[in-house]
Design a protein around this motif. Structure first.
Motif, PDB file in Angstrom:
ATOM      1  N   GLN A 280       0.833  -1.203   0.000  1.00  0.00           N
ATOM      2  CA  GLN A 280       0.000   0.000   0.000  1.00  0.00           C
ATOM      3  C   GLN A 280       0.867   1.253   0.000  1.00  0.00           C
ATOM      4  O   GLN A 280       0.533   2.252  -0.641  1.00  0.00           O
ATOM      5  N   ALA A 281       1.984   1.203   0.708  1.00  0.00           N
ATOM      6  CA  ALA A 281       2.917   2.331   0.649  1.00  0.00           C
ATOM      7  C   ALA A 281       3.416   2.537  -0.776  1.00  0.00           C
ATOM      8  O   ALA A 281       3.575   3.674  -1.241  1.00  0.00           O
ATOM      9  N   ALA A 282       3.658   1.419  -1.496  1.00  0.00           N
ATOM     10  CA  ALA A 282       4.099   1.520  -2.886  1.00  0.00           C
ATOM     11  C   ALA A 282       3.033   2.170  -3.753  1.00  0.00           C
ATOM     12  O   ALA A 282       3.335   3.007  -4.617  1.00  0.00           O
ATOM     13  N   VAL A 283       1.763   1.798  -3.522  1.00  0.00           N
ATOM     14  CA  VAL A 283       0.672   2.377  -4.311  1.00  0.00           C
ATOM     15  C   VAL A 283       0.534   3.870  -4.026  1.00  0.00           C
ATOM     16  O   VAL A 283       0.301   4.676  -4.936  1.00  0.00           O
TER      17      VAL A 283
ATOM     18  N   MET B 262      -4.481  -0.942  -4.467  1.00  0.00           N
ATOM     19  CA  MET B 262      -4.970   0.052  -5.413  1.00  0.00           C
ATOM     20  C   MET B 262      -6.434   0.368  -5.163  1.00  0.00           C
ATOM     21  O   MET B 262      -6.867   1.523  -5.246  1.00  0.00           O
ATOM     22  N   GLU B 263      -7.224  -0.654  -4.825  1.00  0.00           N
ATOM     23  CA  GLU B 263      -8.648  -0.439  -4.555  1.00  0.00           C
ATOM     24  C   GLU B 263      -8.842   0.364  -3.268  1.00  0.00           C
ATOM     25  O   GLU B 263      -9.695   1.257  -3.197  1.00  0.00           O
ATOM     26  N   ARG B 264      -8.055   0.055  -2.238  1.00  0.00           N
ATOM     27  CA  ARG B 264      -8.169   0.799  -0.988  1.00  0.00           C
ATOM     28  C   ARG B 264      -7.764   2.258  -1.167  1.00  0.00           C
ATOM     29  O   ARG B 264      -8.399   3.165  -0.622  1.00  0.00           O
TER      30      ARG B 264
ATOM     31  N   GLY C 195      -7.483   4.023  -4.115  1.00  0.00           N
ATOM     32  CA  GLY C 195      -8.283   4.723  -5.111  1.00  0.00           C
ATOM     33  C   GLY C 195      -7.434   5.624  -5.995  1.00  0.00           C
ATOM     34  O   GLY C 195      -6.296   5.974  -5.663  1.00  0.00           O
ATOM     35  N   GLY C 196      -8.002   5.998  -7.132  1.00  0.00           N
ATOM     36  CA  GLY C 196      -7.330   6.944  -8.016  1.00  0.00           C
ATOM     37  C   GLY C 196      -6.411   6.337  -9.045  1.00  0.00           C
ATOM     38  O   GLY C 196      -5.850   7.050  -9.875  1.00  0.00           O
ATOM     39  N   ILE C 197      -6.225   5.000  -9.004  1.00  0.00           N
ATOM     40  CA  ILE C 197      -5.375   4.337  -9.997  1.00  0.00           C
ATOM     41  C   ILE C 197      -6.177   3.192 -10.613  1.00  0.00           C
ATOM     42  O   ILE C 197      -6.597   2.272  -9.909  1.00  0.00           O
ATOM     43  N   ALA C 198      -6.396   3.259 -11.912  1.00  0.00           N
ATOM     44  CA  ALA C 198      -7.122   2.215 -12.628  1.00  0.00           C
ATOM     45  C   ALA C 198      -6.156   1.122 -13.072  1.00  0.00           C
ATOM     46  O   ALA C 198      -4.942   1.333 -13.139  1.00  0.00           O
TER      47      ALA C 198
END
Length: 401
Positions: free
Chosen positions: A10-13, A39-41, A43-46
């Protein structure tokens, strides 16, 4: 704000989002599930799923060229993941910044207790293989290293001569919770913006990119379709046009090369997935009126034509002009039917008088369907004139560059 305990990935995302990434192109796999969940948690990246790893790299390449930021490709490690190397090599040659993430199911698979020929499946060592075609290739051994590795990857991809960076992240380490402080602010990316298209920053937005046929001192006859295409797109209302092509005779006149996406040494078939990346970047910043045009020959097109399915699924419209001379044509493949099989429309052109109407139809069809549209142009040339060699299957099916 004090340190948080969050999954390492998550830090990477959060770092990817901070770097301006809004789309990750990749091939789904179980080893990437922690990345998808993060990515889902956040948000903002498809996520846009490619047909195979090479296509994902080319899509990220097209996105990077259009935005001026580092593109991101994510691929699950496996036999097909070695295809990523072709895309990494092309990005290296053209100085395109990419960050490629390879997901691995386990950080330390046990050594087989049986002879190697009877051992279970082991994924290829992509870190070792990618060493020669990247600026850095790193395997994560400690989950606490993930945030620093991602921040460094974006910096290295951009600095100096841009290029690709690969990070191999085992799924079990990606999901481990780590103590993570506030994500440091990323330094401004040098050259951010559409400066990577043909290596020239556009001087004025909304300019039309004319296609031109440069003079050939040797007297070789250029494809008759190019002059007609130049007139078609020169007459359109002012709006951006992005031409994706590796054909040397497809050029832009004067100083208007800013919206041409060429290749120095791309593998056959790179054009379609690259156009998907270009189209995705344009749509994400609200430039839906901009046109993307792919001009490609008949040799490489079938190799990545399957990515048309991804373009149809994710509504990435563009026009594909396939210059397929009779001496180049594959007698066993019908490009129009192939496009239709992937959910796209297409027409073939034999008479030069029909090209203009076919291209205009394709432009309208692409807008109305939000899908790619193919125009196959078959030149009227002798079937046995293939570089002075007979048009036999050995020569017509030679895809090397």
């Amino acid at each position: 704000m004090g340190a948080r305990r969050i999954p390492a990935v998550q830090a990477a995302v959060e770092i990817m989002k901070d770097e301006g990434v809004d789309t990750v192109f990749g091939c789904p796999g179980a080893a990437l599930l922690p990345l998808y969940a993060a990515m889902e948690r956040t948000g903002g990246i498809a996520h846009l799923s490619a047909g195979h790893a090479e296509g994902a790299a080319h899509m990220a390449d097209g996105w990077a060229r259009t935005t001026g930021k580092a593109g991101v490709a994510a691929v699950a490690a496996g036999p097909g993941a070695v295809r990523l190397l072709s895309g990494l090599y092309a990005a290296q040659q053209d100085a395109v910044p990419l960050v490629c993430i390879t997901g691995r199911e386990a950080s330390a698979p046990p050594a087989p207790a049986v002879p190697l020929r009877h051992a279970g499946y082991r994924p290829p060592d992509l870190v070792r293989l990618a060493g020669a075609v990247t600026k850095r290739a790193e395997r994560i051994e400690d989950p606490a290293r993930i945030p620093g590795a991602f921040r460094e990857a974006f910096r290295i991809a951009r600095e100096g001569r841009p290029g690709p960076v690969l990070i191999d992240v085992p799924a079990d380490l990606a999901a481990v919770e780590i103590a993570c402080g506030p994500v440091p602010v990323a330094p401004s990316a040098p050259g951010a913006g559409p400066a990577l298209v043909d290596g020239v920053r556009p001087s004025a937005p909304g300019a039309v990119v004319p296609l031109s046929v440069p003079p050939d001192p040797a007297g070789a006859r250029p494809h008759w379709a190019l002059a007609e295409l130049a007139e078609v797109f020169a007459a359109r209302p002012p709006a951006d046009t992005y031409v994706v092509s590796g054909l040397p005779e497809v050029g832009a006149a004067g100083g208007t090369t800013r919206h041409r996406v060429p290749r120095r040494s791309g593998p056959p078939g790179w054009e379609v997935p690259t156009a998907i990346g270009v189209r995705t970047a344009l749509d994400s910043r609200g430039e839906r009126a901009a046109e993307v045009v792919v001009v490609v020959d008949g040799h490489g097109f079938p190799l990545t034509a399957g990515e048309l399915a991804a373009a149809a699924q994710y509504e990435a419209p563009f026009v594909v002009v396939l210059l397929d001379g009779s001496e180049d044509a594959d007698p066993f493949t019908d490009p129009v039917k192939l496009a239709e099989a992937y959910g796209c429309a297409g027409r073939d052109v034999v008479d030069p008088a029909d090209l203009r109407s076919a291209v205009e139809w394709a432009r309208k069809e692409a807008v109305s369907t939000r899908r790619p549209v193919l125009v196959e142009v078959r030149a009227e040339r002798a079937a046995d004139a293939y570089d002075g060699l007979p048009a036999d299957p050995v020569h017509t099916r030679a895809y090397g560059t």
